[in-house]
Design an enzyme around this catalytic site. Sequence first.
Site, PDB file in Angstrom:
ATOM      1  N   VAL A   1     -90.844 154.462 -16.895  1.00 52.87           N
ATOM      2  CA  VAL A   1     -89.607 153.741 -16.363  1.00 52.87           C
ATOM      3  C   VAL A   1     -88.720 154.600 -15.545  1.00 52.87           C
ATOM      4  CG1 VAL A   1     -88.071 153.955 -18.655  1.00 52.87           C
ATOM      5  CG2 VAL A   1     -87.999 151.960 -17.043  1.00 52.87           C
ATOM      6  N   ASP A   2     -88.742 155.992 -15.982  1.00 55.11           N
ATOM      7  CA  ASP A   2     -87.703 156.924 -15.277  1.00 55.11           C
ATOM      8  C   ASP A   2     -88.312 157.109 -13.705  1.00 55.11           C
ATOM      9  OD1 ASP A   2     -86.112 158.952 -14.952  1.00 55.11           O
ATOM     10  OD2 ASP A   2     -87.026 160.527 -15.967  1.00 55.11           O
TER      11      ASP A   2
ATOM     12  N   VAL B   1     -94.662 157.345 -23.133  1.00 54.41           N
ATOM     13  CA  VAL B   1     -95.211 158.791 -23.263  1.00 54.41           C
ATOM     14  C   VAL B   1     -94.548 159.349 -24.612  1.00 54.41           C
ATOM     15  CG1 VAL B   1     -95.146 161.083 -22.240  1.00 54.41           C
ATOM     16  CG2 VAL B   1     -95.424 158.930 -21.035  1.00 54.41           C
TER      17      VAL B   1
HETATM   18  P1  ADP Z   1     -90.380 157.505 -23.018  1.00 60.69           P
HETATM   19  O1  ADP Z   1     -90.653 158.803 -22.399  1.00 60.69           O
HETATM   20  O2  ADP Z   1     -88.949 157.369 -23.549  1.00 60.69           O
HETATM   21  O3  ADP Z   1     -91.525 157.086 -23.750  1.00 60.69           O
HETATM   22  P2  ADP Z   1     -91.603 155.625 -20.874  1.00 60.69           P
HETATM   23  O4  ADP Z   1     -90.978 155.324 -19.639  1.00 60.69           O
HETATM   24  O5  ADP Z   1     -92.945 156.426 -21.173  1.00 60.69           O
HETATM   25  O6  ADP Z   1     -90.376 156.503 -21.866  1.00 60.69           O
HETATM   26  O7  ADP Z   1     -91.897 154.381 -21.756  1.00 60.69           O
HETATM   27  C1  ADP Z   1     -90.696 153.571 -22.286  1.00 60.69           C
HETATM   28  C2  ADP Z   1     -90.829 152.167 -22.288  1.00 60.69           C
HETATM   29  O8  ADP Z   1     -90.719 151.459 -20.940  1.00 60.69           O
HETATM   30  C3  ADP Z   1     -92.462 151.900 -22.357  1.00 60.69           C
HETATM   31  O9  ADP Z   1     -92.468 150.406 -23.338  1.00 60.69           O
HETATM   32  C4  ADP Z   1     -93.012 151.311 -21.167  1.00 60.69           C
HETATM   33  O10 ADP Z   1     -93.945 150.259 -21.049  1.00 60.69           O
HETATM   34  C5  ADP Z   1     -91.646 150.749 -20.320  1.00 60.69           C
HETATM   35  N1  ADP Z   1     -91.569 150.717 -18.777  1.00 60.69           N
HETATM   36  C6  ADP Z   1     -92.260 151.253 -17.969  1.00 60.69           C
HETATM   37  N2  ADP Z   1     -91.867 151.080 -16.565  1.00 60.69           N
HETATM   38  C7  ADP Z   1     -90.950 150.048 -16.889  1.00 60.69           C
HETATM   39  C8  ADP Z   1     -89.973 149.148 -15.952  1.00 60.69           C
HETATM   40  N3  ADP Z   1     -90.256 149.551 -14.650  1.00 60.69           N
HETATM   41  N4  ADP Z   1     -89.319 148.218 -16.619  1.00 60.69           N
HETATM   42  C9  ADP Z   1     -89.319 148.215 -17.721  1.00 60.69           C
HETATM   43  N5  ADP Z   1     -89.623 148.780 -18.639  1.00 60.69           N
HETATM   44  C10 ADP Z   1     -90.629 149.883 -18.321  1.00 60.69           C
END
Ligand code: ADP
Length: 165
Positions: free
Chosen positions: A31-32, A118
């Site tokens: 999501v980042d 992740v």
């Molecule tokens: P972290 O490193 O905190 O685990 P991640 O980005 O890997 O963060 O995942 C956090 C959540 O965000 C996961 O459930 C993932 O499926 C979700 N995610 C990824 N991309 C998006 C998006 N564009 N909008 C909303 N949620 C998302």
Amino acid sequence: MIRVWQGDITTFDVCAVVNAANRSLLGGGGVDGAIHRAAGPGLLEECRKLGGCETGSAKITGGHDLKARHVIHAVGPVWHGGGQGEAALLASCYRTAMDLAEAAGCRSVAFPAISTGVYGYPSEAAAEVAVDTLSAWLEGREGWEVTLVAFDTRTAEILGKALER
Ligand code: ADP
């Protein structure tokens, strides 16, 4: 009020979207990466000035090219089995993000499922922390719209169940 929505958080028209960031605040995957791509290079430029962020805390920036006015970069814990304060750190992310949103004059906030990608936090347990922490924070406050955004159907179901408990 808390609701669950399935979709891409970068498209959300709310006052603040929360980012599941890492301690560098300089972007990453998941999501980042999606938020940085959608917000444009100005977001990274602003993030560079913040000097990173501790796990369990959050920092706020502008929304740049997003519809959202602000991005709140929250750093969730990496899951190490649950015995290293992960739940308290995750709760602290949600509380800090709400404090920052309120200080910025927001009443609508959208959260991704912090730490469940992740960082490996089990989705069910993370959903309960999110709902319990947000419910407690919202107690005695009015007019708030908090959206828990699920990227996939499974997460949407898990968040829905946590909300209905
Ligand atoms: P972290 O490193 O905190 O685990 P991640 O980005 O890997 O963060 O995942 C956090 C959540 O965000 C996961 O459930 C993932 O499926 C979700 N995610 C990824 N991309 C998006 C998006 N564009 N909008 C909303 N949620 C998302």
